[in-house]
Structures are given as C-alpha cells and as structure tokens.
Design an enzyme around this catalytic site. Structure first.
Site, mmCIF file in Angstrom:
data_model
loop_
_atom_site.group_PDB
_atom_site.id
_atom_site.type_symbol
_atom_site.label_atom_id
_atom_site.label_comp_id
_atom_site.label_asym_id
_atom_site.label_seq_id
_atom_site.Cartn_x
_atom_site.Cartn_y
_atom_site.Cartn_z
ATOM 1 N N SER A 202 -66.196 14.627 75.786
ATOM 2 C CA SER A 202 -66.482 13.494 76.659
ATOM 3 C C SER A 202 -65.308 12.518 76.629
ATOM 4 O O SER A 202 -64.192 12.908 76.948
ATOM 5 C CB SER A 202 -67.791 12.827 76.236
ATOM 6 N N THR A 203 -65.543 11.274 76.212
ATOM 7 C CA THR A 203 -64.470 10.267 76.210
ATOM 8 C C THR A 203 -63.289 10.743 75.374
ATOM 9 O O THR A 203 -63.447 11.115 74.217
ATOM 10 C CB THR A 203 -64.994 8.941 75.644
ATOM 11 N N HIS A 229 -67.536 15.764 80.253
ATOM 12 C CA HIS A 229 -68.326 14.772 80.987
ATOM 13 C C HIS A 229 -67.421 14.066 81.992
ATOM 14 O O HIS A 229 -66.527 13.294 81.615
ATOM 15 C CB HIS A 229 -68.929 13.748 80.032
ATOM 16 N N MET A 321 -68.463 10.204 73.077
ATOM 17 C CA MET A 321 -69.497 9.279 72.634
ATOM 18 C C MET A 321 -70.861 9.945 72.771
ATOM 19 O O MET A 321 -71.107 10.705 73.703
ATOM 20 C CB MET A 321 -69.440 8.004 73.480
ATOM 21 N N ASP A 324 -74.384 14.636 72.690
ATOM 22 C CA ASP A 324 -74.514 15.832 73.524
ATOM 23 C C ASP A 324 -73.825 17.018 72.845
ATOM 24 O O ASP A 324 -72.707 16.906 72.357
ATOM 25 C CB ASP A 324 -73.885 15.586 74.899
#
Length: 381
Positions: A202-203, A229, A321, A324
């Site tokens: 993600s991030t 993401h 973050m 998931d």
C-alpha cells in the site's frame, strides 16, 4: 504539531490548502511556495515535517523539485495536483521519486478541494509520521546486478525449440518494442509451473516495487501477482513503469488471462484480483465484489484465493498502512505456504508487514532489496 510547507502555483490553491491545515489543531503552515525552485529553497531553510507539492509549477516543476529534495534532503512529500489524475504516469514518477502519497484535485472548479478535505488531512497525517529513507537517485530503483545463483534456487529447464513457418505472424521489430518481442519469444511455450508468488502493498508500495520487481529474473518459472492499493486509472501506469525498468515482463492484469511463467500481473485499480481454475489451467479472475473495508483491490482477496495451493505459494507483504493481507497470509501459512514480510528498516509505513510479523506468520523478515532473491529461493524449498 505537524509543520507544513505548501507549494502550488495558484495563489487561490495556496490559500485554500493553508486554511484547511490551519483549521486543524495538529497542523501549522510554516510558509507557501509558488515555484518548484522556491519550494526547494524553503524546504532547506525551514525544514518542515511535510511538504505538499503541485506538479505544474513555473521555473522548476514539481517533479524536478521532488527529485532534488529526495536526493539531497529527503522529507515526507504528498503530491496535490490535477495532473495526478490526468497524467497517471506523472503520479507513478512522483511516487517512484519518493513521494509518500498523492491526492487528486477534484475535477472542475478548484474551489471544490473541500470535497477531498478529509483525504488530504488523513494522508498528510500519515505521511508526516513516516520515516523517509534516502535512496540513490532520489528514491528511484537502481538496476540490480544479475541475481546470483545460490543453493536452493530454482533451475529453469531450457526452452523447447520451436518451428516457425512462413505463415506465422511476426511482430515487426522497432526500437520501442524490441524488449516486448524478445520477452514474448522467450515466454512462448512456457505455461506457469505449479508455483505462485503473490504480493500485497500500500503506502510506499510503488517505491518498494521498484526495488523488488527489477530484481526478479526474466526466466522466473512462475507468475507473480501484485495487489497495490491504488485507484482505477493508475495501476496501468505503474505496470508500464515496472515493465520499463525490469527484465521480467510486467502488465496490468486482465480478466480470464491465463497465468504464465516469467510474468508479473498488477491488479487493476477498482477490481479485486483472484486466481481461478480455467479451461487451460490457472487464470486471473477480476471482480467487483464489495471492498474489504475501503479496499478494492485487496490483498486478502488475492491471498484467500491462492491458499488452496498450499506449499506452492510464496506470499509477500510490503510497506503499507493497516492490516490488509494478514488474514489471507494466515490461511496461506496454515496450508503450508511461505511468508515473507518487509522489515521495518525499509518500510515507508510499517503497518501491513507489522501485522503479519506480530501474528507470528513470517518465515522471513527482510529489507525490501533482499526480498526478490529470498522469494526465488523459497520457490525451490
């Protein structure tokens, strides 16, 4: 208190963004900048905790300013620009250069920024708290040396010789497509082996993927499936960028696409990606089932779908973050699969990997630059 420098060529936008931050008790705007050059100079002098940066600015554009900042005195940067929607390639370049995240200015009147106010504040709070790692060339992935052969690595059998006839349609070679033609020829007749590598991030993921994917060998004997993401419209640009800097083939995944060895498939933004059994073997299945939490694509959805393959699966979780991927990795682990998590030292946000580590699922915890080799070795375990 989060000290912010706001850089945008529009005086109106500088005022709107400043007022948004100043209305919060945990933000303080130190100053604003109109040009990229001014943003660099003020970032050096003021040492803000966070820089919000536009792309289209005079004298020095946002990407040029970002590259200088991340190379010489890195700090958390969030891109806020209309170009991040219109030019998704620009967004991927910015994330590859080291920006923590991006926010699209709403379409239409610029006064509509209040429609994404909560997104701006949430992403900026997260970004201000991250640990920025200084990397060569401002965060761009460095082309790695060829992967060294080590005990336990998978040996790829030689490709079968193929007969070409005069009627076979051949793609003409040009400077722009020569790499694609070579890859297609190498992959011909190479269906995927039983093994799978699956990955969630993600991030900070686009930066991490630029460290991970180029280190995969072109003759990898299995497919790699990635959930990053990212909203619709941006994952195709991410796949193109990774394809450009890697010897292995990378593309955005398509529904019912057969899985092939030596290929990396990126889940398209807005769709969950799973693996299903098709008429010719394993294939990609995309769906519009409800988001998991707020996420679609979600790593858990992909991981759940491959847990049935047990010890054939190598699963990887990178920076991001939230949690998931943790539940899906637990299923993979219980079925005999292998789990690799990125270590805190290289994560932009040590959230998703931490959740996996804290639950005791990780077989290895490694800095991102070591994960590709570990994954290849794990295929031969």
């Amino acid at each position: 208190m989060i000290k912010v420098l706001v850089a945008d060529d529009s005086a109106f936008m500088r005022r709107v963004i400043t007022e948004l931050f100043e209305a919060q008790p945990d933000f303080q705007v130190l100053d604003t900048a109109r040009t990229g050059k001014e943003a660099v100079e003020k970032a050096v002098r003021l040492k803000p905790d966070l820089l919000t940066l536009d792309v289209n600015m005079p004298v020095m554009d946002g990407l040029a300013a970002l590259e200088v900042i991340m190379k010489d005195f890195p700090l958390p940067v969030v891109m806020i620009s209309s170009l991040t929607r219109e030019g998704s390639d620009t967004t991927i370049r910015a994330l590859g250069l080291g920006a923590v995240d991006f926010i699209c200015k709403p379409d239409g009147a610029i006064s509509k920024l209040d429609t994404v106010a909560e997104e701006v504040l949430e992403k900026c709070r997260v970004a201000a708290a991250v640990k920025i790692i200084k990397r060569p060339k401002g965060g761009l992935a460095v082309f790695p040396p060829p992967l060294k052969k080590t005990p336990g690595m998978v040996k790829v059998p030689p490709l079968p010789k193929q007969k070409f006839t005069a009627t076979r349609k051949m793609t003409p070679l040009t400077r722009s497509n020569v790499r694609q033609v070579v890859r297609e020829a190498a992959m011909a007749g190479r269906p995927a082996s039983g093994r799978l590598i699956v990955l969630g991030c993600s991030t900070g993921g686009p930066q991490a993927l630029q460290e991970f994917v180029p280190r995969l060998p072109a003759d990898l004997p299995c497919p790699v499936l990635i959930v990053q993401h990212m909203p619709a419209g941006f994952t195709a640009s991410l796949a193109r960028r990774l394809n450009e800097i890697s010897s292995i083939g990378v593309k955005e995944a398509e529904d019912h696409e057969p899985l092939k060895a030596g290929m990396v498939y990126v889940a398209p933004g807005g769709y969950h990606m799973t693996v299903a059994e098709g008429p010719g073997g394993r294939e990609i299945s995309l769906n519009l089932e409800p988001p998991l939490g707020t996420l679609r694509p979600a790593a858990d959805m992909l991981f759940d779908s491959v847990a049935k393959y047990g010890n054939q699966v190598v699963s990887i979780i990178l920076t991001g973050m939230g949690q998931d991927g943790t539940n899906g990795m637990e299923k993979i682990k219980k079925a005999g699969g292998y789990v690799i998590a990125e270590s805190e030292e290289t994560c932009v946000v040590y959230g998703m990997p931490k959740a996996v580590v804290d639950r005791g699922l990780a077989d290895e915890v490694l800095p991102v630059q070591n994960i590709a080799e570990a994954a290849v070795k794990a295929l031969g375990r």
